[in-house]
Design a protein around this motif. Sequence first.
Motif, PDB file in Angstrom:
ATOM      1  N   ASP A 187      23.393  -9.072  72.768  1.00 45.04           N
ATOM      2  CA  ASP A 187      23.508  -7.318  71.759  1.00 45.04           C
ATOM      3  C   ASP A 187      22.037  -6.918  70.448  1.00 45.04           C
ATOM      4  O   ASP A 187      21.654  -5.975  70.154  1.00 45.04           O
ATOM      5  N   TRP A 188      21.652  -8.165  69.911  1.00 49.96           N
ATOM      6  CA  TRP A 188      20.878  -8.182  69.123  1.00 49.96           C
ATOM      7  C   TRP A 188      19.583  -8.150  70.266  1.00 49.96           C
ATOM      8  O   TRP A 188      18.536  -7.049  69.569  1.00 49.96           O
ATOM      9  N   VAL A 189      19.402  -8.855  70.930  1.00 50.28           N
ATOM     10  CA  VAL A 189      17.994  -7.893  71.869  1.00 50.28           C
ATOM     11  C   VAL A 189      18.152  -6.955  72.188  1.00 50.28           C
ATOM     12  O   VAL A 189      16.990  -6.138  72.487  1.00 50.28           O
TER      13      VAL A 189
ATOM     14  N   GLN B 191      20.273 -17.341  61.671  1.00 58.73           N
ATOM     15  CA  GLN B 191      21.402 -16.091  61.676  1.00 58.73           C
ATOM     16  C   GLN B 191      22.545 -16.458  62.836  1.00 58.73           C
ATOM     17  O   GLN B 191      22.552 -17.238  63.732  1.00 58.73           O
ATOM     18  N   LEU B 192      23.476 -16.132  62.360  1.00 57.94           N
ATOM     19  CA  LEU B 192      25.104 -16.592  62.842  1.00 57.94           C
ATOM     20  C   LEU B 192      25.669 -15.101  63.558  1.00 57.94           C
ATOM     21  O   LEU B 192      25.892 -13.991  62.139  1.00 57.94           O
ATOM     22  N   LEU B 193      25.365 -15.130  64.653  1.00 60.73           N
ATOM     23  CA  LEU B 193      25.833 -13.521  65.428  1.00 60.73           C
ATOM     24  C   LEU B 193      27.426 -13.859  66.402  1.00 60.73           C
ATOM     25  O   LEU B 193      28.182 -14.835  66.066  1.00 60.73           O
TER      26      LEU B 193
ATOM     27  N   GLN C 170      21.805   1.007  67.987  1.00 59.42           N
ATOM     28  CA  GLN C 170      21.782  -0.477  68.850  1.00 59.42           C
ATOM     29  C   GLN C 170      21.544  -1.381  67.845  1.00 59.42           C
ATOM     30  O   GLN C 170      21.448  -2.309  66.868  1.00 59.42           O
ATOM     31  N   TYR C 171      19.743  -1.184  67.357  1.00 58.42           N
ATOM     32  CA  TYR C 171      19.344  -1.616  66.305  1.00 58.42           C
ATOM     33  C   TYR C 171      19.640  -1.642  64.832  1.00 58.42           C
ATOM     34  O   TYR C 171      19.472  -2.958  64.390  1.00 58.42           O
ATOM     35  N   LEU C 172      20.298  -0.648  64.245  1.00 51.67           N
ATOM     36  CA  LEU C 172      21.110  -0.905  62.704  1.00 51.67           C
ATOM     37  C   LEU C 172      22.802  -1.775  63.232  1.00 51.67           C
ATOM     38  O   LEU C 172      23.147  -2.012  62.050  1.00 51.67           O
TER      39      LEU C 172
ATOM     40  N   HIS D  52      21.044  -8.587  59.207  1.00 49.23           N
ATOM     41  CA  HIS D  52      19.749  -9.784  59.359  1.00 49.23           C
ATOM     42  C   HIS D  52      18.730  -9.214  59.808  1.00 49.23           C
ATOM     43  O   HIS D  52      17.505  -9.607  58.843  1.00 49.23           O
ATOM     44  N   ARG D  53      18.011  -8.184  59.669  1.00 50.53           N
ATOM     45  CA  ARG D  53      17.361  -7.209  59.899  1.00 50.53           C
ATOM     46  C   ARG D  53      16.430  -7.417  58.876  1.00 50.53           C
ATOM     47  O   ARG D  53      14.894  -7.042  58.798  1.00 50.53           O
ATOM     48  N   THR D  54      17.009  -6.843  57.780  1.00 47.51           N
ATOM     49  CA  THR D  54      17.049  -6.444  56.088  1.00 47.51           C
ATOM     50  C   THR D  54      16.016  -7.583  55.528  1.00 47.51           C
ATOM     51  O   THR D  54      15.346  -7.562  55.066  1.00 47.51           O
TER      52      THR D  54
END
Length: 273
Positions: free
Chosen positions: A208-210, A198-200, A12-14, A19-21
């Motif tokens: 989904d992000w959180v 960030q464009l999700l 889920q994190y990846l 965006h996270r990197t």
Amino acid sequence: MTTSPPVWDPHQYLRHEGHRTRPFLDLLARINPATAPARIADLGCGAGNVTTLLADRWPEARITGFDNSREMLAKAEQYAGERLDFAHAEAASWAPPPATYDLIVSNALLQWVPGHAELIPGWLAALTPGGTFAFQVPGNFDAPSHTLLASLRESPRWRDRLSGVGDRTAAVGTPGDYLALLSGLGCEADVWETTYLQLLHGRDPVLDWVKGTALRPVLTALAGDEEATADFTAQYAQLLREAYPASGAGAGAGAEGGTVFPFRRIFAVGVVR
């Protein structure tokens, strides 16, 4: 209320790896040691995907990624090699010997470590002369993604089970706090902040992000109760849809737009004089 540490889901994190990197890449770009570091620690390495970026930049360095999540470390092991390894550690009690490392990096970890400012002097002591301590943390705890989560946890329906679960509003300092701290400890300090728009994409993209980060403590607290988990998630999703409506941003010919999710980050680099 005493709660268990959040259980992390590497998959889920990846899901939002790009965006996270990006904040880590921006942090890495501002790390300019006088000599290539021979020994590096990645404190809070997670799934190991950003630890490999350290290895790419300094291929001769000996690098260890530390994390307290067995799930994340299991995922990170795919990157282990002759000069890169991973180990279990709790950041709150991590205390390497003096002059152990030339570079200590922490990416999106310290918001999970209450009182981390008190730990930084010990981590600086673990650096060799001229060594660098660099970190980035979220600075978005006043954003709707977090304030709505907090208000829902404290609502009559949920407060008995979730009051205070995952609350980190006081965990992160201001950029000025970190500048004063690092400078006061004798470092040459570089501190800044950035807000990424960030464009999700996809259905309920902010939810989904959180699910990979801020919602983990709640999901852990409700684990095993599928009905409660579904109920809480549905309520939170509706609040997020209203706070972060989909827009036409990012839409190309024949493509649907996405959801803009502003995300503020705080960065700091301290070089031991």
